[in-house]
Design an enzyme around this catalytic site. Structure first.
Site, PDB file in Angstrom:
ATOM      1  N   ARG A  59       0.827  -1.217   0.000  1.00  0.00           N
ATOM      2  CA  ARG A  59       0.000   0.000   0.000  1.00  0.00           C
ATOM      3  C   ARG A  59       0.857   1.261   0.000  1.00  0.00           C
ATOM      4  O   ARG A  59       0.506   2.263  -0.634  1.00  0.00           O
ATOM      5  CB  ARG A  59      -0.933  -0.025   1.215  1.00  0.00           C
ATOM      6  CG  ARG A  59      -1.982   1.085   1.237  1.00  0.00           C
ATOM      7  CD  ARG A  59      -3.075   0.758   2.235  1.00  0.00           C
ATOM      8  NE  ARG A  59      -4.102   1.792   2.255  1.00  0.00           N
ATOM      9  CZ  ARG A  59      -4.214   2.720   3.201  1.00  0.00           C
ATOM     10  NH1 ARG A  59      -3.355   2.737   4.216  1.00  0.00           N
ATOM     11  NH2 ARG A  59      -5.184   3.622   3.153  1.00  0.00           N
ATOM     12  N   HIS A  63       0.357   4.199  -2.685  1.00  0.00           N
ATOM     13  CA  HIS A  63       0.052   5.566  -2.268  1.00  0.00           C
ATOM     14  C   HIS A  63       1.184   6.527  -2.606  1.00  0.00           C
ATOM     15  O   HIS A  63       0.956   7.738  -2.654  1.00  0.00           O
ATOM     16  CB  HIS A  63      -0.257   5.597  -0.761  1.00  0.00           C
ATOM     17  CG  HIS A  63      -1.644   5.157  -0.439  1.00  0.00           C
ATOM     18  ND1 HIS A  63      -2.503   5.886   0.361  1.00  0.00           N
ATOM     19  CD2 HIS A  63      -2.351   4.058  -0.830  1.00  0.00           C
ATOM     20  CE1 HIS A  63      -3.667   5.252   0.457  1.00  0.00           C
ATOM     21  NE2 HIS A  63      -3.582   4.138  -0.249  1.00  0.00           N
ATOM     22  N   ASP A  64       2.360   6.021  -2.864  1.00  0.00           N
ATOM     23  CA  ASP A  64       3.451   6.860  -3.344  1.00  0.00           C
ATOM     24  C   ASP A  64       3.268   7.139  -4.837  1.00  0.00           C
ATOM     25  O   ASP A  64       3.200   8.289  -5.273  1.00  0.00           O
ATOM     26  CB  ASP A  64       4.793   6.171  -3.098  1.00  0.00           C
ATOM     27  CG  ASP A  64       5.973   6.991  -3.603  1.00  0.00           C
ATOM     28  OD1 ASP A  64       5.996   8.211  -3.341  1.00  0.00           O
ATOM     29  OD2 ASP A  64       6.862   6.425  -4.255  1.00  0.00           O
ATOM     30  N   VAL A  67       0.426   9.504  -6.576  1.00  0.00           N
ATOM     31  CA  VAL A  67       0.364  10.940  -6.292  1.00  0.00           C
ATOM     32  C   VAL A  67       1.293  11.699  -7.238  1.00  0.00           C
ATOM     33  O   VAL A  67       0.892  12.100  -8.330  1.00  0.00           O
ATOM     34  CB  VAL A  67       0.682  11.215  -4.817  1.00  0.00           C
ATOM     35  CG1 VAL A  67       0.609  12.701  -4.499  1.00  0.00           C
ATOM     36  CG2 VAL A  67      -0.321  10.467  -3.925  1.00  0.00           C
ATOM     37  N   ASP A  71       8.307   8.291  -6.453  1.00  0.00           N
ATOM     38  CA  ASP A  71       9.461   9.116  -6.073  1.00  0.00           C
ATOM     39  C   ASP A  71       9.701   9.155  -4.569  1.00  0.00           C
ATOM     40  O   ASP A  71      10.475   9.974  -4.081  1.00  0.00           O
ATOM     41  CB  ASP A  71       9.279  10.544  -6.606  1.00  0.00           C
ATOM     42  CG  ASP A  71       8.023  11.221  -6.048  1.00  0.00           C
ATOM     43  OD1 ASP A  71       7.320  10.609  -5.211  1.00  0.00           O
ATOM     44  OD2 ASP A  71       7.741  12.373  -6.458  1.00  0.00           O
ATOM     45  N   GLU A  86       2.813  14.196   2.683  1.00  0.00           N
ATOM     46  CA  GLU A  86       1.587  13.517   2.275  1.00  0.00           C
ATOM     47  C   GLU A  86       1.009  12.608   3.358  1.00  0.00           C
ATOM     48  O   GLU A  86      -0.115  12.123   3.225  1.00  0.00           O
ATOM     49  CB  GLU A  86       1.858  12.700   1.001  1.00  0.00           C
ATOM     50  CG  GLU A  86       2.261  13.556  -0.185  1.00  0.00           C
ATOM     51  CD  GLU A  86       2.908  12.772  -1.318  1.00  0.00           C
ATOM     52  OE1 GLU A  86       2.826  11.521  -1.296  1.00  0.00           O
ATOM     53  OE2 GLU A  86       3.514  13.389  -2.211  1.00  0.00           O
ATOM     54  N   ASN A  92      -4.235   8.850   4.031  1.00  0.00           N
ATOM     55  CA  ASN A  92      -3.006   8.321   4.632  1.00  0.00           C
ATOM     56  C   ASN A  92      -2.953   8.423   6.150  1.00  0.00           C
ATOM     57  O   ASN A  92      -2.344   7.573   6.813  1.00  0.00           O
ATOM     58  CB  ASN A  92      -1.788   9.068   4.068  1.00  0.00           C
ATOM     59  CG  ASN A  92      -1.598   8.842   2.577  1.00  0.00           C
ATOM     60  OD1 ASN A  92      -2.062   7.848   2.022  1.00  0.00           O
ATOM     61  ND2 ASN A  92      -0.915   9.769   1.916  1.00  0.00           N
ATOM     62  N   HIS A 191      -6.407  -6.080  -2.618  1.00  0.00           N
ATOM     63  CA  HIS A 191      -7.246  -6.195  -1.420  1.00  0.00           C
ATOM     64  C   HIS A 191      -7.493  -7.650  -1.037  1.00  0.00           C
ATOM     65  O   HIS A 191      -8.328  -7.925  -0.170  1.00  0.00           O
ATOM     66  CB  HIS A 191      -8.568  -5.459  -1.627  1.00  0.00           C
ATOM     67  CG  HIS A 191      -8.443  -3.970  -1.566  1.00  0.00           C
ATOM     68  ND1 HIS A 191      -9.493  -3.106  -1.736  1.00  0.00           N
ATOM     69  CD2 HIS A 191      -7.354  -3.182  -1.325  1.00  0.00           C
ATOM     70  CE1 HIS A 191      -9.070  -1.855  -1.622  1.00  0.00           C
ATOM     71  NE2 HIS A 191      -7.773  -1.872  -1.375  1.00  0.00           N
ATOM     72  N   THR A 192      -6.782  -8.563  -1.658  1.00  0.00           N
ATOM     73  CA  THR A 192      -6.796  -9.951  -1.187  1.00  0.00           C
ATOM     74  C   THR A 192      -5.985 -10.083   0.097  1.00  0.00           C
ATOM     75  O   THR A 192      -6.018 -11.116   0.765  1.00  0.00           O
ATOM     76  CB  THR A 192      -6.243 -10.906  -2.270  1.00  0.00           C
ATOM     77  OG1 THR A 192      -6.428 -12.257  -1.842  1.00  0.00           O
ATOM     78  CG2 THR A 192      -4.761 -10.677  -2.522  1.00  0.00           C
ATOM     79  N   ASP A 238     -10.189  -9.349   2.771  1.00  0.00           N
ATOM     80  CA  ASP A 238     -10.509 -10.680   2.246  1.00  0.00           C
ATOM     81  C   ASP A 238     -10.700 -11.587   3.448  1.00  0.00           C
ATOM     82  O   ASP A 238      -9.724 -11.985   4.092  1.00  0.00           O
ATOM     83  CB  ASP A 238      -9.373 -11.174   1.344  1.00  0.00           C
ATOM     84  CG  ASP A 238      -9.520 -12.635   0.937  1.00  0.00           C
ATOM     85  OD1 ASP A 238     -10.535 -13.263   1.286  1.00  0.00           O
ATOM     86  OD2 ASP A 238      -8.608 -13.155   0.276  1.00  0.00           O
ATOM     87  N   THR A 241      -9.137 -15.678   3.059  1.00  0.00           N
ATOM     88  CA  THR A 241      -7.696 -15.940   3.187  1.00  0.00           C
ATOM     89  C   THR A 241      -6.981 -14.595   3.362  1.00  0.00           C
ATOM     90  O   THR A 241      -6.314 -14.114   2.439  1.00  0.00           O
ATOM     91  CB  THR A 241      -7.146 -16.678   1.950  1.00  0.00           C
ATOM     92  OG1 THR A 241      -7.481 -15.922   0.769  1.00  0.00           O
ATOM     93  CG2 THR A 241      -7.722 -18.077   1.835  1.00  0.00           C
ATOM     94  N   ASP A 246      -3.868 -14.354  -3.064  1.00  0.00           N
ATOM     95  CA  ASP A 246      -4.503 -15.262  -4.015  1.00  0.00           C
ATOM     96  C   ASP A 246      -5.642 -14.530  -4.719  1.00  0.00           C
ATOM     97  O   ASP A 246      -5.722 -13.298  -4.673  1.00  0.00           O
ATOM     98  CB  ASP A 246      -4.995 -16.529  -3.301  1.00  0.00           C
ATOM     99  CG  ASP A 246      -5.911 -16.215  -2.106  1.00  0.00           C
ATOM    100  OD1 ASP A 246      -6.511 -15.115  -2.091  1.00  0.00           O
ATOM    101  OD2 ASP A 246      -6.036 -17.054  -1.205  1.00  0.00           O
TER     102      ASP A 246
END
Length: 318
Positions: A59, A63-64, A67, A71, A86, A92, A191-192, A238, A241, A246
């Site tokens: 994540r 999120h880097d 934007v 960097d 940020e 964040n 988002h697994t 998820d 699992t 997966d």
């Protein structure tokens, strides 16, 4: 009259492609040959210590890159009165994790190669190694990014897709960064793994109708209806699992068990339904699409050549 938006996106893509062309997977082969193995060992140790950390590092990279580009601007800490980064942006604040792990990796890499490997490259490699550590696919990470000396809380607030987005919002948000609809659905498959705070799924479980009633009920005890009550309580994105990378995320969507409103939007009678069905039934198809989209993600507007700097400490400019 034709919209000018596609032209703007095309220009951004051309600029990004030019910068990405300067990246190479062998960038550190001579200058720091043990960089990648050092990063991998540290990431594996961190994920083995806390399974949730794999999702947190993935994540951080997202999120880097989403934007200013890849960097490491997201790693720059606020300096009261002189610098606003940020990390305090709404998507964040009190949410991003793993800064200490990245700092530890940077220290290990600095010990073997002084001011050679960028924090941006560490983020990109750590994201890949986190996915692998949790059983997901691998991909080749082009290297040679440099670190920014700036950050933009405004862009972080405006560009990162929030959990209440509908399908058209998601397609537009990712499309503005050069991603196809299939890329967007594949990247959502991150988002697994990971967890979300109650404040980000409360509206979905209490007010949306496209959610499995039993699933919604199971979440309500830990996420009370009144705003401000249990806002930071966590639930796995998820449920089947939560610590395995997966394709179960997509199977959950078929059963209307997406935790976020934006998750379930991917399978809600719209244009992405068939892609979700494909990824749910074909793990290899998802893995391939995810890896390809992550390569594209890591190529978003990198600083190269003499741009930016190689930070000595990831949380502050030199």
């Amino acid at each position: 009259m034709a919209s000018s938006v596609p032209v703007v996106v095309l220009l951004l893509l051309c600029m990004a492609a030019a910068a990405a062309a300067q990246l190479s997977p062998t960038f550190y082969d001579t200058s720091c040959p043990n960089a990648l193995s050092t990063i991998k060992s540290a990431v594996t140790a961190a994920v083995n210590k806390e399974n949730r950390m794999g999702a947190s590092l993935l994540r951080l990279h997202f999120h880097d890159c989403f934007v200013q580009g890849c960097d490491a601007s997201v790693l720059l800490a606020d300096i009261p009165g002189s610098f606003t980064g940020e990390q305090g942006a709404l998507p964040n604040v009190r949410s991003l994790r793993g800064f200490d792990v990245i700092a530890n990796i940077k220290a290990q890499v600095e010990a073997i190669c002084k001011q050679t490997v960028s924090c941006a490259d560490i983020l990109a490699v750590a994201a890949r190694d986190s996915v692998v550590a949790l059983g997901g696919p691998s991909w080749t990470v082009p290297l040679g990014r440099r670190d920014s000396t700036t950050a933009s809380q405004t862009l972080a607030n405006n560009d990162l897709p929030p959990p209440f987005f509908n399908l058209s919002d998601l397609i537009g948000s990712f499309g503005n960064k050069g991603f196809t609809v299939t890329d967007m659905v594949a990247l959502s498959g991150a988002h697994t793994i990971g967890q979300a705070q109650c404040l980000n799924f409360r509206d979905h479980i209490y007010n949306d109708t496209n959610i499995n009633p039993g699933f919604a009920s199971s979440l309500k005890a830990n996420c009370p209806r009144p705003t401000g009550s249990g806002d930071s309580n966590l639930a796995p994105l998820d449920t089947s699992t939560p610590y395995a990378f997966d394709n179960a995320y997509y199977s959950n969507l078929l059963s209307q068990k997406g935790l976020l409103h934006s998750d379930q939007e991917l399978f809600n009678g719209g244009s992405t339904d068939n892609t979700v069905r494909n990824f749910a039934s074909n793990k290899a198809a998802f893995s391939s699409a995810f890896a390809a989209a992550m390569v594209k993600m890591a190529n978003l507007s990198p600083l190269t050549g003499s741009q930016g700097q190689i930070r000595l400490t990831c949380s502050k400019v030199n």
